[in-house]
Design a protein around this motif. Structure first.
Motif, short mmCIF file in Angstrom:
data_model
loop_
_atom_site.label_atom_id
_atom_site.label_comp_id
_atom_site.label_asym_id
_atom_site.label_seq_id
_atom_site.Cartn_x
_atom_site.Cartn_y
_atom_site.Cartn_z
N THR A 241 0.87 -1.15 0.05
CA THR A 241 0.00 -0.14 0.11
C THR A 241 0.84 1.08 -0.01
OG1 THR A 241 0.03 0.43 2.39
CG2 THR A 241 -1.63 -1.20 1.26
N THR A 242 0.31 2.57 -0.28
CA THR A 242 1.10 3.51 0.12
C THR A 242 1.37 3.55 1.47
OG1 THR A 242 -1.01 4.70 -0.04
CG2 THR A 242 0.20 4.94 -1.92
N PRO A 243 2.39 4.52 1.85
CA PRO A 243 2.87 4.53 3.39
C PRO A 243 1.91 5.00 4.43
CG PRO A 243 4.58 5.74 1.82
CD PRO A 243 3.22 5.31 0.96
N THR A 244 1.70 4.41 5.27
CA THR A 244 0.86 4.66 6.59
C THR A 244 -0.44 3.96 6.43
OG1 THR A 244 -0.11 6.75 6.09
CG2 THR A 244 2.26 6.78 6.86
N ASN A 245 -0.84 3.35 5.32
CA ASN A 245 -2.36 3.00 5.05
C ASN A 245 -2.40 1.87 6.12
OD1 ASN A 245 -2.64 3.48 1.70
ND2 ASN A 245 -2.64 4.90 3.40
N VAL A 246 -3.37 1.42 6.50
CA VAL A 246 -4.30 0.50 7.10
C VAL A 246 -5.12 -0.28 6.54
CG1 VAL A 246 -5.38 -0.30 9.41
CG2 VAL A 246 -3.72 1.54 9.60
N VAL A 247 -4.97 -1.66 6.65
CA VAL A 247 -5.85 -2.59 5.61
C VAL A 247 -6.68 -3.47 6.43
CG1 VAL A 247 -5.97 -4.17 3.74
CG2 VAL A 247 -4.20 -2.53 3.78
N LYS A 248 -8.03 -3.59 6.17
CA LYS A 248 -8.89 -4.19 6.74
C LYS A 248 -9.85 -5.14 5.92
CE LYS A 248 -9.10 -1.42 11.18
NZ LYS A 248 -10.38 -0.83 11.98
N VAL A 249 -10.52 -6.24 6.13
CA VAL A 249 -11.34 -6.93 5.90
C VAL A 249 -12.67 -7.02 7.17
CG1 VAL A 249 -12.25 -9.02 4.90
CG2 VAL A 249 -10.22 -8.23 4.06
N GLY A 250 -13.52 -6.31 6.66
CA GLY A 250 -14.36 -6.07 7.95
C GLY A 250 -13.69 -5.37 8.92
N ASP A 251 -13.77 -5.76 10.08
CA ASP A 251 -13.06 -5.33 11.35
C ASP A 251 -11.65 -5.88 11.52
OD1 ASP A 251 -15.35 -3.63 11.80
OD2 ASP A 251 -16.21 -5.07 13.06
N ALA A 252 -11.32 -6.78 10.83
CA ALA A 252 -10.11 -7.60 10.84
C ALA A 252 -9.05 -6.72 10.15
CB ALA A 252 -10.20 -8.97 10.66
N VAL A 253 -7.87 -6.59 10.66
CA VAL A 253 -6.84 -5.75 10.33
C VAL A 253 -6.07 -6.75 9.56
CG1 VAL A 253 -4.54 -4.62 10.81
CG2 VAL A 253 -6.61 -4.21 12.13
N GLN A 254 -5.69 -6.64 8.47
CA GLN A 254 -5.04 -7.36 7.39
C GLN A 254 -3.34 -7.30 7.38
OE1 GLN A 254 -7.07 -9.75 5.48
NE2 GLN A 254 -8.27 -9.13 7.37
N VAL A 255 -2.74 -8.35 7.62
CA VAL A 255 -1.10 -8.40 7.63
C VAL A 255 -0.75 -9.00 6.60
CG1 VAL A 255 1.03 -9.02 8.67
CG2 VAL A 255 -1.04 -8.36 10.12
N SER A 256 -0.04 -8.13 5.48
CA SER A 256 0.44 -8.94 4.13
C SER A 256 1.39 -10.08 4.43
CB SER A 256 1.20 -7.79 3.50
OG SER A 256 1.67 -8.36 2.25
N GLY A 257 1.00 -11.23 3.85
CA GLY A 257 1.62 -12.32 4.04
C GLY A 257 1.39 -13.21 5.03
N GLU A 258 0.28 -13.04 5.79
CA GLU A 258 -0.19 -13.56 7.27
C GLU A 258 -1.45 -13.96 7.26
OE1 GLU A 258 1.44 -12.17 10.66
OE2 GLU A 258 3.49 -11.48 9.75
N THR A 259 -2.22 -13.00 6.87
CA THR A 259 -3.71 -13.19 7.27
C THR A 259 -4.54 -13.92 6.14
OG1 THR A 259 -3.63 -11.02 8.17
CG2 THR A 259 -6.03 -12.01 7.93
#
Length: 593
Positions: free
Chosen positions: A179-197
Motif C-alpha cells: 500500500t502507500t505509506p501509513t495505510n491500514v488494511v482491513k477486511v471487515g473489522d479484521a486488520v490484514q497483515v500482508s503475507g499472514e492473514t
C-alpha cells in the motif's frame, strides 16, 4: 608609539603562526555524516526506516504521521573520535532515547582539536498519504496447499482480479499486498497483515484501505477469475515395466502422488519382482519405491487395487495367483509390507478387486466372485470386511450376476458401481450403485438404464464421491438416438436422494472404440472432471463441468500418444494429478494446477 603598535601586531602574528603550526592537518573537523531513525532501533515506535538529510549544520528527518516524537532513538555516523551530546548529555548512536518534538541542538566535538560544531535536528511528521493498494498477489510460499506458483492480481480501479483454476481451494488464501505509506488494511473489522492473514475467497472479498487517522478510505473488491489450469509433466516412472491397471492415489496426509502397479513380465528378463505388486511415491522431484519392489505374491491378471488411509498408510489388495482359488489378499506398509489378517480366508476367485482402506481396522474389499464352487454365488458381488479379522459377506446383489464394477470411497463410506450381466428383470445390462457404511449396505440405484438406451455400456464406467455424500458415476449409453454411444456423468444428491445428469445431457464425444477409456474425479470445490482416452486418435483429453456456464469446458489435450489406463486424482487443496501408461510400459504423470 608607532614602534609599540608594530611590536604588538608582530606578536599577534607570531602567535597565530605558532597555533597554525601546532594543528594536525590529518585530524578532520567535527562532522555528522549521516543521521536517521531506524525501525530496528525504534521497535513499537516506527515500522520503517527514516533517513535524514544533512545540509551544512542542519539535519532534517521526516517520520510517519502517527509517530510519537518524544521518544526516538537516532542512529548516526561522525568522523572518527567525535563525541556527540545534547545539553551536555552524551548521545549514543542506536541507543539513546531523545525527545525530538522540538528542534534539538546537537553538539559534535573533537577533544583533541578542542573544536566543536553545533547541529540543529528538525524532525517533522510526513503528510498522510491517500489510501491505495499498489500490488496484490497470492505467493506460493504462503499458499502451498492451494497454488503451484505465485499468482499476481490485476488491479483495475477499485477491482482486483486474480486468475486461478476452478479446482483450487479458495477457502484459506493468504494475500501479499503493498500500500502507500501509513495505510491500514482491513477486511471487515479484521486488520490484514500482508503475507499472514488468511481469508475465504470463494466469493469476492472487500479490502478497506484507510490512512492512519481514518479520515480517508478506499474499498477494493478482490475476486477470483476462473482460468484453465496448466498441465506440467513431472518425472516419468520407467524403472520397472508397468502392467495394465496401474492405480494413481494422492496421500491425504502430505498430498504426495503414489502409483500402485503390477510389474509386467518382460521376455528374457529375470526380474524377481515381475508379476508382483510395487508401490512408488513421488517426493523431492523423483519416484522412490515404498519398501521393496515386488513385495506381494504373483497377481492374477489386473485384478488389484491400491489405496491410502487419511493418516497416510498405503494398502494394496490383489488376487493372489499363487493359491487356488485366486482369492483376494490385502497388504499394508508399516515400515515394511505385511499381510493384513489371515491369508486365504475365502473360497472365492476374486475378480475386479476394489479396495477402500479407512483405517487399520476398517478395510473394505469388493470383488466379483469367479468361482462356481464357492459358497458365494458365481459372478456375484461379494465384500470382504476387516475389523480386526476378515468377514466375507453378501451385498445387495447377492443373487445377481455382475459383469463389471468400479469402486471408490469418500468420508467413511465405500461405494460400488456394478453393471449387471445380461438381462435382469427385463433390463439389459442395468447398473446399480451401492454404499457401505457402518456395517450396512444400501442401494442408491438399482438395475437402471436410461430411457431410450439399449443397455449400459460395458467399456467405460467409473464412480467417485465427495465428502458431503454426493456421488458421481460415469457410464456410456445410446439413449440419444439408439445408436451412437456417448459418455454420461450423473450425480446423486444425498439430501434429495435424486439422480441428475450433469449438464442435462450426455457428453458430446462419440464413444465408438472398445479401447476407449475414461475416469472421473471430483475436486475439493465440487467440480467434476472427466479424463478420457480417444483410442482411435490416441488423444487423452481433460474436461470439467463449469458450474457458472453450466457447460462442459472445451477439452484440454493432455497427451497425443498411445496410452492405456488413464487415472486422475486431486489433493485436498485442488491440485490435480493425471497418469497413464505409455507404449513403453512407463508411467507418465502430469500435475494440473
Amino acid at each position: 608609539m608607532k614602534t609599540a603598535k608594530f611590536l604588538c601586531a608582530a606578536a599577534i602574528a607570531a602567535l597565530t603562526a605558532l597555533v597554525s603550526c601546532n594543528k594536525d592537518p590529518d585530524i578532520p573537523e567535527p562532522l555528522v555524516k549521516s543521521f536517521g531513525f531506524y525501525a530496528s532501533d525504534n521497535v513499537g515506535r516506527i515500522d520503517s526506516d527514516c533517513v535524514g538529510a544533512v545540509s551544512g549544520t542542519e539535519i532534517t528527518v521526516g517520520v510517519p504521521p502517527t509517530t510519537d516524537l518524544s521518544e526516538l532513538v537516532a542512529r548516526f555516523t561522525t568522523n572518527d573520535g567525535n563525541i556527540v551530546s545534547v545539553g551536555g548529555v552524551a548521545l549514543i548512536s542506536g541507543q539513546t532515547v531523545q525527545d525530538y518534538s522540538a528542534p534539538v541542538s546537537l553538539k559534535v566535538e573533537d577533544e583533541e582539536l578542542k573544536a566543536s560544531v553545533l547541529y540543529t535536528v528538525k524532525v517533522s511528521l510526513n503528510p498522510d498519504s491517500d489510501p491505495k493498494l499498489t500490488s496484490f498477489k497470492f505467493e506460493l510460499v504462503n499458499n502451498l496447499e492451494a497454488v503451484g506458483e505465485d499468482i499476481e492480481g490485476e488491479i483495475s480501479g477499485d477491482a482486483i482480479s486474480v486468475p486461478m483454476i476452478k479446482a483450487a481451494d479458495k477457502t484459506k488464501l493468504v494475500a501479499t499486498f503493498t500500500t502507500t505509506p501509513t495505510n491500514v488494511v482491513k477486511v471487515g473489522d479484521a486488520v490484514q497483515v500482508s503475507g499472514e492473514t488468511a481469508n475465504d475467497f470463494t466469493n469476492p472479498v472487500d479490502y478497506i484501505v484507510s490512512n492512519s487517522d481514518g479520515s480517508k478510505s478506499a474499498l477494493y473488491s478482490v475476486s477470483i477469475r476462473t482460468v484453465n489450469g496448466k498441465l506440467e509433466p513431472i518425472v516419468t516412472y520407467s524403472e520397472r515395466p508397468v502392467f495394465s491397471g496401474a492405480v494413481l492415489r494422492v496421500d491425504p496426509s502430505d498430498k504426495s502422488p503414489y502409483i500402485g502397479f503390477k510389474e509386467r513380465e518382460v521376455k528374457d528378463s529375470e526380474s524377481v519382482s515381475a508379476e508382483k505388486m510395487t508401490v512408488v511415491k513421488y517426493v523431492d522431484g523423483a519416484w522412490s519405491t515404498v519398501g521393496s519392489a515386488g513385495f506381494s505374491k504373483n497377481v492374477n491378471s489386473s485384478h488389484y487395487d491400491f489405496d491410502i488411509t487419511k493418516e497416510g498408510t498405503p494398502y494394496v489388495a490383489y488376487a493372489n495367483a499363487e493359491v487356488s482359488p485366486k482369492n483376494a489378499q490385502v497388504m499394508k506398509y508399516d515400515g515394511g509390507w505385511k499381510v493384513v489378517g489371515e491369508e486365504n480366508t475365502s473360497d472365492m476367485l476374486s475378480n475386479y478387486v476394489g479396495l477402500a482402506a479407512f483405517s487399520d481396522n476398517n478395510i473394505v474389499v469388493t470383488q466379483i466372485n469367479g468361482n462356481a464352487k464357492s459358497t458365494f454365488s458365481n459372478r456375484t458381488l461379494v465384500a470382504s470386511v476387516f475389523n480386526g479379522s476378515w468377514n466375507n459377506q453378501e451385498t445387495n446383489l447377492a443373487k445377481t450376476q455382475v459383469y463389471a464394477k468400479a469402486s471408490c470411497k469418500a468420508g467413511e463410506t465405500a461405494y460400488v458401481l456394478a453393471i449387471r450381466r445380461g438381462k435382469s428383470d427385463g433390463v439389459n445390462y442395468g447398473h446399480d450403485v451401492l454404499a457401505y457404511n457402518g456395517g450396512n449396505w444400501s442401494s442408491l440405484r438399482s438395475n437402471y438404464v436410461r430411457e431410450g438406451a439399449t443397455q449400459t455400456g460395458t467399456y467405460v464406467y467409473d464412480i467417485t464421491a465427495a465428502e458431503d455424500g454426493s456421488v458421481y458415476i460415469l457410464t456410456a449409453d445410446n439413449a440419444s438416438d439408439g445408436s451412437a454411444y456417448h459418455f454420461v456423468v450423473e450425480k446423486y444428491n444425498p439430501t434429495t436422494k435424486d439422480w441428475s445428469v450433469v449438464g442435462g445431457s450426455f457428453y458430446p464425444y462419440v464413444h465408438a472404440d472398445s479401447h476407449d477409456r475414461a475416469k472421473i474425479a471430483v475436486a475439493p470445490d465440487g467440480t467434476i472432471y472427466l479424463l478420457y482416452l480417444d483410442n482411435k486418435s490416441n488423444a487423452l483429453n481433460l474436461t470439467w463441468f463449469d458450474s457458472e456456464t453450466k457447460q462442459w469446458a472445451d477439452p484440454l489435450l493432455v497427451a497425443n500418444e498411445k496410452a492405456t489406463d488413464p487415472c486422475i486424482a486431486f489433493t485436498t487443496s485442488g491440485v490435480g494429478y493425471i497418469a497413464f501408461t505409455d507404449a513403453n510400459n512407463a508411467e507418465k504423470v502430469f500435475i494440473y494446477r
